[in-house]
Design a protein around this motif. Structure first.
Motif, PDB file in Angstrom:
ATOM      1  N   ASP A  25       0.816  -1.208   0.000  1.00 51.58           N
ATOM      2  CA  ASP A  25       0.000   0.000   0.000  1.00 51.58           C
ATOM      3  C   ASP A  25       0.849   1.257   0.000  1.00 51.58           C
ATOM      4  OD1 ASP A  25      -2.439  -1.426   0.137  1.00 51.58           O
ATOM      5  OD2 ASP A  25      -2.160  -1.707   2.306  1.00 51.58           O
ATOM      6  N   ASN A  26       2.103   1.095   0.427  1.00 44.46           N
ATOM      7  CA  ASN A  26       3.011   2.239   0.533  1.00 44.46           C
ATOM      8  C   ASN A  26       4.295   1.964  -0.248  1.00 44.46           C
ATOM      9  OD1 ASN A  26       1.362   3.720   2.500  1.00 44.46           O
ATOM     10  ND2 ASN A  26       1.920   2.047   3.904  1.00 44.46           N
ATOM     11  N   ASP A  27       5.064   3.002  -0.477  1.00 45.26           N
ATOM     12  CA  ASP A  27       6.353   2.848  -1.142  1.00 45.26           C
ATOM     13  C   ASP A  27       7.263   1.955  -0.313  1.00 45.26           C
ATOM     14  OD1 ASP A  27       5.257   4.673  -2.841  1.00 45.26           O
ATOM     15  OD2 ASP A  27       6.658   6.297  -2.375  1.00 45.26           O
ATOM     16  N   THR A  28       8.150   1.225  -0.975  1.00 45.69           N
ATOM     17  CA  THR A  28       9.154   0.425  -0.262  1.00 45.69           C
ATOM     18  C   THR A  28      10.515   1.104  -0.402  1.00 45.69           C
ATOM     19  OG1 THR A  28       9.689  -0.940  -2.203  1.00 45.69           O
ATOM     20  CG2 THR A  28       7.887  -1.695  -0.790  1.00 45.69           C
ATOM     21  N   ASP A  29      11.376   0.837   0.567  1.00 49.05           N
ATOM     22  CA  ASP A  29      12.718   1.402   0.532  1.00 49.05           C
ATOM     23  C   ASP A  29      13.575   0.680  -0.511  1.00 49.05           C
ATOM     24  OD1 ASP A  29      12.141   3.170   2.587  1.00 49.05           O
ATOM     25  OD2 ASP A  29      12.735   1.737   4.147  1.00 49.05           O
TER      26      ASP A  29
END
Length: 287
Positions: A25-29
């Motif tokens: 759901d969110n950006d990954t590093d």
């Protein structure tokens, strides 16, 4: 940048393999895999795939392999679901020669990951819906086996993983037939041909003709992907076979040169010395 290890996901040292669904759901590093490769199948949605510092759009049906040394991340995910299959590269060594020398396997599991490490290379494999449905069902069975870990699950998982590898390799090759722009499939064709016939007398014209390209283009894509020439690659295959004979046989140097695809033993010795810094005789004595 983060570094991921396979033992973060599984503690089973005897079976270094992990499979899961990934819901983002969110950006990954940005991260890299220190000791494993990752096969990624996009099951739904879209995202931006960052490889090194370059970005590309990925969507449902895309399939790609990331090798350990390649940094990557996902951003701007939208209903993004993937399957991650993490494995040691040696696992693919169980593939038979019929698969290892196939164009699709070479392109998807060897050449794309190699090139992606150096360039922002977008995967060429995109599964149409019927084929993605087959792959999705296969993955579901694998995840169920991995979750329950019943007797024989490791054997079954290896079998299904290799079935998946074969299926994807076949589709990669089928998808790219007739494409004149795909350098990887041309390179894969030339590599497969060379690996099947390297013990025979081969010319650049023969290799290029099999790949369906000109000699000039053949040299250019070898330089681009391997930083070497087709002839140097051919010599490497022959010299690797010669090393095996030097280690495991009592053949004479002349016999080894002929068994390794060299018609001239003096030329063989010069090429061997140039590559390994010592003569075949000295190499054998060091063993």
């Amino acid at each position: 940048m983060s570094e991921f290890y396979l033992n973060w996901f599984t503690s089973d040292q005897k079976f270094p393999f992990f499979i899961q669904y990934g819901f983002h759901d969110n950006d990954t590093d940005l991260h890299r895999h220190v000791d494993f490769s990752e096969l990624v199948i996009v099951l739904s949605g879209t995202a931006t795939h960052i490889v090194n510092t370059e970005e590309s759009f990925i969507k449902k049906g895309n399939v790609f392999v990331i090798n350990g040394s390649t940094p990557h991340a996902f951003k701007d995910p939208q209903d993004f679901k993937i399957c991650n299959i993490m494995y040691k590269p040696e696992m693919l060594s169980t593939a038979g020669p019929d698969l290892r020398t196939s164009n699709g396997f070479q392109a998807l599991f060897v050449l794309e990951p190699l090139y992606r490490h150096k360039h922002a290379y977008t995967s060429k494999l995109s599964l149409p819906i019927p084929m993605l449905e087959f792959v999705t069902a296969l993955i579901a069975g694998m995840i169920e086996e991995y979750s329950h870990k019943l007797q024989g699950y490791q054997t079954l998982l290896v079998s299904r993983f290799m079935e998946l590898v074969v299926y994807l390799s076949r589709h990669y090759e089928k998808q790219d037939k007739g494409s004149q722009d795909n350098h990887l499939i041309h390179l894969a064709k030339s590599l497969s041909f060379m690996e099947d016939h390297y013990l025979e007398t081969l010319s650049l014209d023969q290799i290029a003709a099999h790949a369906g390209i000109s000699v000039r283009h053949l040299n250019r894509i070898f330089r681009s992907y391997y930083q070497t020439t087709p002839i140097s690659y051919l010599h490497r295959l022959r010299l690797e076979r010669a090393c095996s004979f030097l280690k495991h046989s009592n053949f004479s140097i002349t016999q080894i040169s002929h068994e390794s695809g060299f018609s001239d033993s003096n030329y063989f010795t010069r090429q061997f010395t140039k590559t390994y810094g010592m003569s075949p005789k000295a190499y054998r004595k060091k063993l």
